[in-house]
Design an enzyme around this catalytic site. Structure first.
Site, PDB file in Angstrom:
ATOM      1  N   HIS A  63      44.773 -87.320   7.543  1.00 38.83           N
ATOM      2  CA  HIS A  63      44.742 -86.126   8.405  1.00 38.83           C
ATOM      3  C   HIS A  63      45.516 -86.397   9.685  1.00 38.83           C
ATOM      4  O   HIS A  63      45.920 -87.528   9.948  1.00 38.83           O
ATOM      5  CB  HIS A  63      43.312 -85.669   8.682  1.00 38.83           C
ATOM      6  CG  HIS A  63      42.430 -86.663   9.387  1.00 38.83           C
ATOM      7  ND1 HIS A  63      42.052 -87.857   8.819  1.00 38.83           N
ATOM      8  CD2 HIS A  63      41.828 -86.619  10.606  1.00 38.83           C
ATOM      9  CE1 HIS A  63      41.253 -88.508   9.666  1.00 38.83           C
ATOM     10  NE2 HIS A  63      41.112 -87.783  10.752  1.00 38.83           N
ATOM     11  N   HIS A 104      44.916 -86.391  12.948  1.00 39.55           N
ATOM     12  CA  HIS A 104      44.401 -86.960  14.196  1.00 39.55           C
ATOM     13  C   HIS A 104      45.177 -88.223  14.576  1.00 39.55           C
ATOM     14  O   HIS A 104      45.545 -89.015  13.711  1.00 39.55           O
ATOM     15  CB  HIS A 104      42.910 -87.267  14.089  1.00 39.55           C
ATOM     16  CG  HIS A 104      42.045 -86.047  14.092  1.00 39.55           C
ATOM     17  ND1 HIS A 104      40.729 -86.045  13.681  1.00 39.55           N
ATOM     18  CD2 HIS A 104      42.308 -84.764  14.468  1.00 39.55           C
ATOM     19  CE1 HIS A 104      40.230 -84.827  13.803  1.00 39.55           C
ATOM     20  NE2 HIS A 104      41.168 -84.029  14.272  1.00 39.55           N
ATOM     21  N   ASP A 128      44.531 -91.062  15.781  1.00 39.78           N
ATOM     22  CA  ASP A 128      44.064 -92.398  15.406  1.00 39.78           C
ATOM     23  C   ASP A 128      44.235 -92.685  13.912  1.00 39.78           C
ATOM     24  O   ASP A 128      43.834 -93.749  13.431  1.00 39.78           O
ATOM     25  CB  ASP A 128      42.605 -92.605  15.842  1.00 39.78           C
ATOM     26  CG  ASP A 128      41.639 -91.593  15.239  1.00 39.78           C
ATOM     27  OD1 ASP A 128      42.059 -90.458  14.981  1.00 39.78           O
ATOM     28  OD2 ASP A 128      40.454 -91.941  15.029  1.00 39.78           O
ATOM     29  N   HIS A 129      44.864 -91.743  13.197  1.00 35.62           N
ATOM     30  CA  HIS A 129      45.189 -91.959  11.787  1.00 35.62           C
ATOM     31  C   HIS A 129      46.692 -91.807  11.514  1.00 35.62           C
ATOM     32  O   HIS A 129      47.181 -92.328  10.520  1.00 35.62           O
ATOM     33  CB  HIS A 129      44.418 -90.980  10.899  1.00 35.62           C
ATOM     34  CG  HIS A 129      42.937 -91.194  10.945  1.00 35.62           C
ATOM     35  ND1 HIS A 129      42.243 -91.870   9.970  1.00 35.62           N
ATOM     36  CD2 HIS A 129      42.016 -90.833  11.878  1.00 35.62           C
ATOM     37  CE1 HIS A 129      40.951 -91.919  10.292  1.00 35.62           C
ATOM     38  NE2 HIS A 129      40.789 -91.293  11.444  1.00 35.62           N
ATOM     39  N   HIS A 189      36.584 -81.794   8.047  1.00 37.49           N
ATOM     40  CA  HIS A 189      36.803 -82.565   9.284  1.00 37.49           C
ATOM     41  C   HIS A 189      38.048 -82.024   9.979  1.00 37.49           C
ATOM     42  O   HIS A 189      38.050 -81.776  11.184  1.00 37.49           O
ATOM     43  CB  HIS A 189      36.953 -84.040   8.950  1.00 37.49           C
ATOM     44  CG  HIS A 189      37.157 -84.912  10.144  1.00 37.49           C
ATOM     45  ND1 HIS A 189      36.158 -85.182  11.059  1.00 37.49           N
ATOM     46  CD2 HIS A 189      38.254 -85.577  10.594  1.00 37.49           C
ATOM     47  CE1 HIS A 189      36.629 -85.961  12.014  1.00 37.49           C
ATOM     48  NE2 HIS A 189      37.898 -86.222  11.753  1.00 37.49           N
ATOM     49  N   ASP A 233      38.250 -89.464   7.040  1.00 39.74           N
ATOM     50  CA  ASP A 233      37.062 -89.086   7.807  1.00 39.74           C
ATOM     51  C   ASP A 233      36.239 -88.037   7.070  1.00 39.74           C
ATOM     52  O   ASP A 233      35.572 -87.201   7.694  1.00 39.74           O
ATOM     53  CB  ASP A 233      37.469 -88.574   9.191  1.00 39.74           C
ATOM     54  CG  ASP A 233      37.921 -89.687  10.118  1.00 39.74           C
ATOM     55  OD1 ASP A 233      37.990 -90.850   9.663  1.00 39.74           O
ATOM     56  OD2 ASP A 233      38.221 -89.405  11.294  1.00 39.74           O
ATOM     57  N   HIS A 271      36.724 -95.243   9.361  1.00 39.58           N
ATOM     58  CA  HIS A 271      36.112 -95.833  10.559  1.00 39.58           C
ATOM     59  C   HIS A 271      35.001 -96.798  10.184  1.00 39.58           C
ATOM     60  O   HIS A 271      34.357 -96.655   9.151  1.00 39.58           O
ATOM     61  CB  HIS A 271      35.507 -94.743  11.460  1.00 39.58           C
ATOM     62  CG  HIS A 271      36.524 -93.880  12.143  1.00 39.58           C
ATOM     63  ND1 HIS A 271      37.056 -94.173  13.386  1.00 39.58           N
ATOM     64  CD2 HIS A 271      37.098 -92.723  11.744  1.00 39.58           C
ATOM     65  CE1 HIS A 271      37.919 -93.227  13.715  1.00 39.58           C
ATOM     66  NE2 HIS A 271      37.967 -92.334  12.734  1.00 39.58           N
TER      67      HIS A 271
END
Length: 282
Positions: free
Chosen positions: A54, A56, A58-59, A110, A134, A173
């Site tokens: 996805h 975001h 942090d990905h 998400h 996530d 995570h």
């Protein structure tokens, strides 16, 4: 097929999947290019593609830099917001990287464009792998930022929950201890939760990852996969599976939220009176 688990940022995982006969590799959620490049050099492999679950940061934040470093690099995902995207994939689409087979599994909730990736090799004795981003965590599931409980219920029961039970689950995570603490609140008599939590705490103390789990294990201790179980329904006060899931997510969102801890250097500065001149009234 060899999966390298790479811990990055505060609690993220990115992964490097290596096709051992050709030494080609595919990255999943390449958030930190520098760290990924270290592993690529150490393993002596060639990066062929990135699979992004996805958009975001942090990905996906490493995509652009890696695309510049590796001309022709393929970047797969289901959301136009993913940086350096070259191939937009759809639910059920299959990809091939040497002997590695990938099935794209669309799991919106998400984020509205979340995609999980199911990987296997034909005629291999090794269990298949699910890169769940996530959507599904060890002992938990992702927050419903851009979706609904109905969507997450479909994701967990009809899409991910029907995969082979020996599937190794590699999530986005490291939040296993907190997830299992919540699971124990939901089912205080569940012995499997107690055992898994003790194991996860030990792994955490040793700074070791708790991934992968297996799908079969998740059905024993993950409350979000146990919405038809009587103790879980009793905890939520609901019996409809979607409503049970909705209540679980609400309770998990409010479960012992960590308080902001002051920066230790700032506390020392206060103790030493270094902020005094700035705090005096004019």
């Amino acid at each position: 097929m060899k999966v390298k688990v790479i811990s990055v940022l505060e609690d993220n995982y990115m992964y490097l999947v290596i096709e051992e006969s050709t030494r080609d590799a595919v990255a999943v959620d390449a958030a930190v290019p520098k760290r990924l490049l270290e592993i690529i050099r150490k393993e002596d492999v060639v990066l062929r593609a990135i699979l992004t679950t996805h958009h975001h940061w942090d990905h996906a934040r490493g995509n652009e830099e890696l695309a510049q470093l590796f001309p022709g690099l393929q970047v797969f995902g289901a959301d136009e917001r993913i940086g350096a995207l070259t191939h937009k994939v759809t639910h059920g689409q299959e990809l091939t990287f040497g002997a590695i087979r990938v099935r794209c599994l669309f799991t919106p909730c998400h984020t509205s464009g979340h995609m999980c990736y199911f990987m296997w090799e034909d005629d291999s004795p090794d269990a298949p792998a699910l890169f769940s981003g996530d959507t599904l965590f060890v002992g938990g599931c992702g927050q419903f930022f851009e979706g609904t409980a109905e969507q997450m219920h479909t994701n967990l029961t009809q899409i991910l929950g029907t995969l082979p039970k020996d599937t190794n689950v590699f999530c986005g995570h490291e939040c296993t201890v907190r997830n299992l603490k919540f699971a124990l609140k939901v089912e205080p008599e569940n012995e499997v939760v107690k055992e898994k939590l003790a194991w996860a705490r030990q792994r955490d103390d040793e700074d070791l990852p708790t991934v992968p789990s297996t799908l079969q294990e998740e059905f024993l201790y993950n409350p979000f996969l146990r919405v038809t179980e009587e103790p879980v329904q009793r905890f939520t006060g609901r019996t409809d599976p979607v409503e049970v899931l909705r209540m679980l997510r609400s309770e998990r969102d409010n479960f012992k939220k960590p308080k902001e801890r002051p920066n230790p250097q700032a506390m020392l500065a206060f103790d030493w009176g270094l902020f005094g001149p700035f705090l005096e009234k004019k």
